[in-house]
Design a protein around this motif. Structure first.
Motif, PDB file in Angstrom:
ATOM      1  N   ARG B 230       0.852  -1.187   0.000  1.00 24.58           N
ATOM      2  CA  ARG B 230       0.000   0.000   0.000  1.00 24.58           C
ATOM      3  C   ARG B 230       0.894   1.245   0.000  1.00 24.58           C
ATOM      4  O   ARG B 230       1.970   1.232   0.615  1.00 24.58           O
ATOM      5  CB  ARG B 230      -0.889  -0.025   1.250  1.00 24.58           C
ATOM      6  CG  ARG B 230      -2.102   0.856   1.199  1.00 24.58           C
ATOM      7  CD  ARG B 230      -3.009   0.568   2.387  1.00 24.58           C
ATOM      8  NE  ARG B 230      -2.208   0.413   3.585  1.00 24.58           N
ATOM      9  CZ  ARG B 230      -2.232  -0.677   4.363  1.00 24.58           C
ATOM     10  NH1 ARG B 230      -3.052  -1.675   4.097  1.00 24.58           N
ATOM     11  NH2 ARG B 230      -1.442  -0.743   5.419  1.00 24.58           N
ATOM     12  N   GLN B 231       0.442   2.280  -0.663  1.00 23.35           N
ATOM     13  CA  GLN B 231       1.372   3.382  -0.913  1.00 23.35           C
ATOM     14  C   GLN B 231       0.664   4.725  -0.922  1.00 23.35           C
ATOM     15  O   GLN B 231      -0.467   4.838  -1.427  1.00 23.35           O
ATOM     16  CB  GLN B 231       2.021   3.152  -2.291  1.00 23.35           C
ATOM     17  CG  GLN B 231       3.085   4.147  -2.697  1.00 23.35           C
ATOM     18  CD  GLN B 231       3.624   3.851  -4.088  1.00 23.35           C
ATOM     19  OE1 GLN B 231       2.906   3.290  -4.928  1.00 23.35           O
ATOM     20  NE2 GLN B 231       4.859   4.215  -4.355  1.00 23.35           N
ATOM     21  N   LEU B 436      -4.254   4.270   7.345  1.00 16.96           N
ATOM     22  CA  LEU B 436      -3.893   3.216   6.388  1.00 16.96           C
ATOM     23  C   LEU B 436      -3.053   2.136   7.068  1.00 16.96           C
ATOM     24  O   LEU B 436      -3.289   0.942   6.886  1.00 16.96           O
ATOM     25  CB  LEU B 436      -3.151   3.798   5.183  1.00 16.96           C
ATOM     26  CG  LEU B 436      -3.961   4.764   4.314  1.00 16.96           C
ATOM     27  CD1 LEU B 436      -3.150   5.161   3.090  1.00 16.96           C
ATOM     28  CD2 LEU B 436      -5.286   4.159   3.884  1.00 16.96           C
ATOM     29  N   ASP B 437      -2.067   2.571   7.854  1.00 20.10           N
ATOM     30  CA  ASP B 437      -1.245   1.582   8.565  1.00 20.10           C
ATOM     31  C   ASP B 437      -2.112   0.724   9.473  1.00 20.10           C
ATOM     32  O   ASP B 437      -1.815  -0.458   9.718  1.00 20.10           O
ATOM     33  CB  ASP B 437      -0.159   2.275   9.398  1.00 20.10           C
ATOM     34  CG  ASP B 437       0.986   2.798   8.537  1.00 20.10           C
ATOM     35  OD1 ASP B 437       0.941   2.587   7.302  1.00 20.10           O
ATOM     36  OD2 ASP B 437       1.901   3.422   9.086  1.00 20.10           O
ATOM     37  N   THR B 444       2.391   1.468   5.352  1.00 17.13           N
ATOM     38  CA  THR B 444       2.107   2.057   4.045  1.00 17.13           C
ATOM     39  C   THR B 444       3.405   2.680   3.525  1.00 17.13           C
ATOM     40  O   THR B 444       4.102   3.371   4.263  1.00 17.13           O
ATOM     41  CB  THR B 444       1.037   3.148   4.206  1.00 17.13           C
ATOM     42  OG1 THR B 444      -0.139   2.535   4.738  1.00 17.13           O
ATOM     43  CG2 THR B 444       0.728   3.819   2.884  1.00 17.13           C
TER      44      THR B 444
END
Lengths: 508, 508
Positions: B230-231, B436-437, B444
């Protein structure tokens, strides 16, 4: 710019020859009475398609030429070594102790008919140059009236190289008519595969060179000097060529995501190409001049005596500079040259795309001066490429080869051959120069070498003691190899006088 | 290479967020029960041709999307400023004090249908990648059974960039189903002309930016990292481009007769191109780095925390070296780059000919780093070309111009735009990274900039205080812009969880 003192006399300190008035006058008189017939013969010869890859066409040409020669007292045979036909002919002259060998070729370059203003094998008279909007003349009507020598006959091989066949025959007809005996035996070697690179010439010479013995070979091919002055050329450059391909990633990459990290084969190739010469054209490849024969004093003097056309050429070609720091074009061709003739990679113009391309290819043509060989050039260039850090391969490199080397260059050499140069100042050439200067008292231009290449080394290797001199007769703007190839009529008339003069005088 | 401590926490010294288990679990549960329906919706959206130059097609897309959004509680309007349609939509959340703005585009690149393995607007499921010989699945049968997340859906815009529309809708459906209220108002800006260079975006933003106010803009476009992690991406490079043409003689010249004397525009252009960078990619153009913003400590740390893919990339791409003396690809894109994307002149391969060509053209793409502008790059390059002795012109030079200057370069600049970079470490981005993390405890990836370019500066100029972060969801190997564009199914599933998590958590 007429000069009454021949250049040749000035350059070589020759004793002036008596003007060869008889022969050239006889040629002129005969020609003036037979212009329509001579042009008609030329039209017949040019009507026959002559791309050497079509042997049936070449046989038709050979039959026509054979008949044309035998009716003028030649013994003629058509020979081949598996390629297109060659014609070897001889007209023996009783009592003659000298022999002239005249070379010309009767095949032509392939044609792209759609580019021509009139069909290449339908000879067409025009009142000037196509690019200047010259108009087509009705052939029958034009030949029935006064023929303007500035008219041009358009057809494949009009300039390159069927004209010598017609002009030699007309010269002999003229001498015969005037009762002037040829002074030397006349041999002809008419080549049917010159534009195909003469794949079988060596074999033909090996089999038949005994029949070609002569005191001098007049190599009648190529265009004359731009000044239209009569010209002898004493050499040609050799040639060889290479294509170099450099590599980036195996597939096209997005220039944004990868262009800072993946090498561009275009930049690598640009650096490699740039490393081979300076902006003034000086070669910077170590060893490329190995064995180079120095330019002689006589050659330098001959060049100095030629009319300087640089300024006119520069203006015509819209050039703001030339290579060689002011060296004139005739001097520049005495040296070897490296000419990058092509560079292709990725898209430009409408086809530009933001991609790091996988490969880039450049084509380089080398012109060789005496002393160089294709092998010596190849060795120097290969070493240079390696010295720039490239791993050199002749094959398409595998992915593993590309992974293993920081830079890889695929280097593909074409064939090639060495230069040729005849001594400007030998008894055989002095005699010839004197005869030509004698035609009208005008100096014949003596050009040490042409910039272009002809495989004359094949002749000089097969017949090493025979002087070989190039005697071009076609106008410089004859569009040879291209569309709308043509012969200026005055050039054909001049050729007849030149041949008559040489044939009548050389053996004396 | 799983890490339990999020990179972001390590890089930015963030306090760990609670894992957003509820929202992502809800999204997963809902998706698992509705996979065929979600893919069916995606197939419907991808079946509509969407090349923006066909406005009628774009209107059909806009109507479908509008209906899709309004059925999920969005107020939606289609706006335009004379170009293709843009959709501005909002779903207000009672009591929410924060607002998320999500950007995606629903137009696609033009297609060359003959290059595709299946028609670009007939979405086709395959069990893997076309290049690996993946087989086509019967759509109905496949959706009725167990859907393998490694399958891919092939169609124009599958990867670039219709997926966010489907994924955001599915995320909202999942939250609604689970009774989880969105934590923030959700605004959408759906762009109908991104692949055409957004000719009317500035006008659209000028007219409607009041409706787009938000606390953060999630720019959902572009491919994810090659590692599939994921970025978030905090910047893009700017871009501009130039084509440079150099000149030799006005017409093609025989390389033998003139190649020692007439300059080769290919050699001149090679030298010019070579003068602009070193073999390691270092730019050697004075002033090109003018104004360049230094790389920050946080950016360096973020790059250091990313998985290093250089060795794998080099092997995959069959590269034996990279530019930048060992600088990894993520670091290399922090710098400006000059990429020669095309160089064309004369013939190579079968088209090689012994000619000195009249002109040579190179295409160069520049990627700009923050601080540079297209104008500053242009100024530096133009000065460099002049410093190499070229007379510079934007127009095709006349013969007189070419006669008057030793070297002439026609320099044609394309349009361009500057880079954009958001601060890696701000409250708005910290919040996002933490969410997100929290999805799975996986870090991420925080990418300071992508190497490619997007015109984000238009948004940052119109809405200067809003943080803009790029959140890509498509697989890196989606073939965007090319044939056989595709979306890996797992990437679509992941996107749904990401959006659900952000929507549920951002306003908290």
């Amino acid at each position: 710019m007429k000069k009454l003192v021949p250049f040749a006399a000035a350059v070589l300190a020759l004793a002036p020859f008596a003007y060869a008035d008889d022969a050239s006058d006889a040629a002129r008189t005969y020609r003036q009475a037979n212009e329509a017939r001579i042009i008609g013969d030329f039209v017949s010869l040019l009507s026959m398609p002559n791309v050497a890859t079509n042997k049936a066409d070449m046989d038709v040409n050979a039959e026509w030429i054979t008949a044309y020669l035998t009716s003028r007292g030649f013994m003629s045979e058509t020979v081949s070594a598996g390629g297109a036909p060659y014609i070897i002919a001889e007209r023996k002259v009783p009592g003659a102790t000298k022999t002239l060998l005249i070379y010309a070729h009767f095949d032509g370059q392939p044609v792209q008919e759609e580019e021509w203003a009139s069909p290449p094998f339908t000879p067409t008279l025009r009142d000037g140059m196509v690019v200047n909007g010259a108009k087509v003349l009705d052939m029958q009507e034009a030949l029935a009236g006064t023929i303007n020598p500035e008219w041009r006959l358009y057809a494949r091989s009009a300039g390159d190289d069927k004209a010598p066949i017609i002009a030699v025959a007309a010269a002999l007809d003229a001498l015969d008519k005037a009762g002037i005996a040829p002074s030397a035996n006349i041999k002809l070697l008419l080549d049917g595969e010159e534009e195909q690179g003469n794949p079988t010439l060596e074999a033909v010479l090996a089999a038949h060179k005994g029949k070609l013995d002569a005191d001098i070979l007049l190599f009648c091919d190529g265009p004359m000097h731009q000044s239209r002055q009569r010209q002898l050329v004493f050499g040609v450059r050799g040639t060889t060529e290479v294509q170099i391909t450099t590599y980036g990633a195996e597939r096209p990459l997005h220039s944004g995501h990868y262009g800072s990290w993946a090498p561009s084969p275009i930049s690598d190739l640009s650096r490699l190409v740039a490393s081979m010469s300076k902006e003034d054209g000086t070669l910077t490849v170590k060893g490329i001049d190995k064995g180079l024969r120095p330019v002689t004093k006589a050659e330098k003097a001959a060049i100095a005596a030629m009319p300087n056309i640089d300024d006119k050429l520069k203006a015509d070609l819209a050039l703001g500079r030339t290579l060689g720091n002011g060296q004139r074009v005739e001097e520049s061709v005495m040296k070897p040259a490296l000419i990058v003739t092509g560079f292709n990679a990725g898209g430009t113009g409408d086809r530009a795309s933001n991609t790091v391309v996988p490969r880039a290819t450049a084509a380089i043509n080398f012109r060789l001066a005496p002393g160089q060989t294709p092998e010596s050039v190849r060795e120097a260039i290969d070493s240079h490429i390696q010295a720039q850090g490239f791993f050199l391969t002749e094959e398409e490199p595998t992915a593993d080869v590309r992974r293993a080397h920081a830079k890889v260059a695929k280097v593909q050499w074409g064939s090639g051959y060495p230069a040729f140069r005849t001594d400007l100042d030998s008894p055989a050439t002095r005699k010839l120069i004197g005869l030509l200067d004698g035609i009208d008292g005008e100096a014949t231009l003596l050009t040490p070498t042409m910039g272009g290449s002809l495989p004359i080394h094949i002749f000089s290797t097969a017949m090493p003691t025979m002087p070989i001199v190039i005697l071009p007769v076609a106008n410089h703007d004859n569009n040879q190899h291209g569309e709308n190839e043509n012969m200026r009529i005055q050039n054909l008339w001049d050729a007849i006088e030149i041949y008559a003069t040489v044939i009548a005088g050389y053996g004396k």
